[in-house]
Scaffold this motif. Structure first.
Motif, mmCIF file in Angstrom:
data_model
loop_
_atom_site.group_PDB
_atom_site.id
_atom_site.type_symbol
_atom_site.label_atom_id
_atom_site.label_comp_id
_atom_site.label_asym_id
_atom_site.label_seq_id
_atom_site.Cartn_x
_atom_site.Cartn_y
_atom_site.Cartn_z
ATOM 1 N N GLN A 86 40.919 39.939 28.802
ATOM 2 C CA GLN A 86 42.127 40.089 29.616
ATOM 3 C C GLN A 86 41.791 40.225 31.097
ATOM 4 O O GLN A 86 42.582 39.853 31.956
ATOM 5 C CB GLN A 86 42.938 41.292 29.138
ATOM 6 N N PHE A 87 40.605 40.740 31.391
ATOM 7 C CA PHE A 87 40.142 40.818 32.775
ATOM 8 C C PHE A 87 39.639 39.456 33.259
ATOM 9 O O PHE A 87 40.010 38.974 34.324
ATOM 10 C CB PHE A 87 39.018 41.860 32.897
ATOM 11 N N LEU A 88 38.763 38.831 32.454
ATOM 12 C CA LEU A 88 38.076 37.607 32.882
ATOM 13 C C LEU A 88 39.013 36.408 33.004
ATOM 14 O O LEU A 88 38.867 35.592 33.914
ATOM 15 C CB LEU A 88 36.925 37.281 31.917
ATOM 16 N N ASP A 89 39.985 36.283 32.112
ATOM 17 C CA ASP A 89 40.865 35.110 32.104
ATOM 18 C C ASP A 89 41.581 34.895 33.439
ATOM 19 O O ASP A 89 41.476 33.816 34.025
ATOM 20 C CB ASP A 89 41.859 35.212 30.946
ATOM 21 N N PRO A 90 42.296 35.888 33.980
ATOM 22 C CA PRO A 90 42.963 35.640 35.262
ATOM 23 C C PRO A 90 41.979 35.476 36.424
ATOM 24 O O PRO A 90 42.258 34.761 37.387
ATOM 25 C CB PRO A 90 43.873 36.850 35.462
ATOM 26 N N ARG A 123 48.387 44.910 41.277
ATOM 27 C CA ARG A 123 48.284 45.241 39.848
ATOM 28 C C ARG A 123 47.242 46.325 39.605
ATOM 29 O O ARG A 123 47.441 47.213 38.773
ATOM 30 C CB ARG A 123 47.951 43.984 39.048
ATOM 31 N N GLU A 124 46.145 46.259 40.335
ATOM 32 C CA GLU A 124 45.105 47.289 40.172
ATOM 33 C C GLU A 124 45.639 48.650 40.614
ATOM 34 O O GLU A 124 45.445 49.654 39.926
ATOM 35 C CB GLU A 124 43.875 46.908 41.002
ATOM 36 N N GLN A 150 40.992 38.024 18.472
ATOM 37 C CA GLN A 150 39.813 38.336 19.270
ATOM 38 C C GLN A 150 40.197 38.717 20.698
ATOM 39 O O GLN A 150 39.425 38.529 21.625
ATOM 40 C CB GLN A 150 38.841 37.149 19.280
ATOM 41 N N GLU A 151 41.386 39.269 20.855
ATOM 42 C CA GLU A 151 41.792 39.737 22.174
ATOM 43 C C GLU A 151 40.929 40.934 22.547
ATOM 44 O O GLU A 151 40.596 41.766 21.706
ATOM 45 C CB GLU A 151 43.261 40.122 22.171
ATOM 46 N N PRO A 196 37.052 32.540 22.478
ATOM 47 C CA PRO A 196 37.947 32.562 23.638
ATOM 48 C C PRO A 196 37.236 32.953 24.938
ATOM 49 O O PRO A 196 37.460 32.338 25.981
ATOM 50 C CB PRO A 196 39.007 33.595 23.247
ATOM 51 N N ILE A 197 36.360 33.951 24.881
ATOM 52 C CA ILE A 197 35.642 34.358 26.095
ATOM 53 C C ILE A 197 34.647 33.277 26.511
ATOM 54 O O ILE A 197 34.462 33.005 27.705
ATOM 55 C CB ILE A 197 34.973 35.731 25.915
#
Length: 191
Positions: free
Chosen positions: A69-73, A112-113, A63-64, A6-7
């Motif tokens: 979760q950071f890189l995808d968006p 969000r941050e 494989q989450e 996924p990554i």
């Protein structure tokens, strides 16, 4: 970090960005304008498919990861911004559209941050209106990149323009939705 499919797919999306931009700078004797449009469209659509696929595979293969979760968006926002800037440079999208979409992405990412720092990150978690916004963008941009007539009757430029206007409306709506959700926590920290 061990290999994670996924990554790797997400990184492919990031790698497609310079290719998407560079294709338009190739000489016309190497690629015709139609071929450039077609290659850019295929790159963008492939990237959009990997956006869905990497999340699906991460959940399915368990494989989450926090990095994923950071890189995808980030990858999503980068490729949309790059495509919008290319389209803006080619006069296929209006300045106000690019400003709304890119400005919203910066604003909501910062929100969000900040909310995560306050321990209230869940209050601005992804909502359906944000997903609709993303879907509208991911459909509009390929039409604008292709900029041709399909099947002898489908005017991609016109369809893409209407869809990107819808995406702009949904972008503003989603931004106001997330800001409203964050307002109770923000009000207590601002004053």
């Amino acid at each position: 970090m061990p290999f994670n499919l996924p990554i790797a797919l997400t990184w492919l999306r990031v790698a497609a960005i310079p290719l998407l931009v560079a294709v338009f700078y190739l000489p016309n004797d190497l690629l015709s304008p139609f071929e450039k449009n077609l290659i850019a469209t295929i790159l963008f659509v492939s990237a959009a498919v990997t956006d869905w696929l990497d999340g699906f595979l991460a959940r399915k293969m368990k494989q989450e990861s926090a990095f994923g979760q950071f890189l995808d968006p980030v990858a999503d926002k980068l490729i949309v911004a790059a495509a919008l800037l290319v389209l803006l440079n080619m006069d296929r999208v209006q300045v106000w559209v690019a400003l709304i979409i890119i400005g919203r992405e910066i604003t909501i990412s910062a929100l969000r941050e900040w909310m995560a720092l306050l321990g209230a990150g869940k209050s601005v978690a992804v909502h359906m209106v944000g997903k609709l916004k993303t879907t509208a963008q991911m459909i509009a941009i390929p039409f604008l990149l292709l900029n041709d007539t399909l099947f002898g009757w489908l005017d991609c430029a016109r369809v893409g323009t209407w869809l990107i206007w819808v995406a702009s409306f949904l972008t503003l709506w989603s931004m106001f939705y997330y800001m409203k959700k964050a307002l109770p926590q923000l009000a207590g920290k601002i004053y």
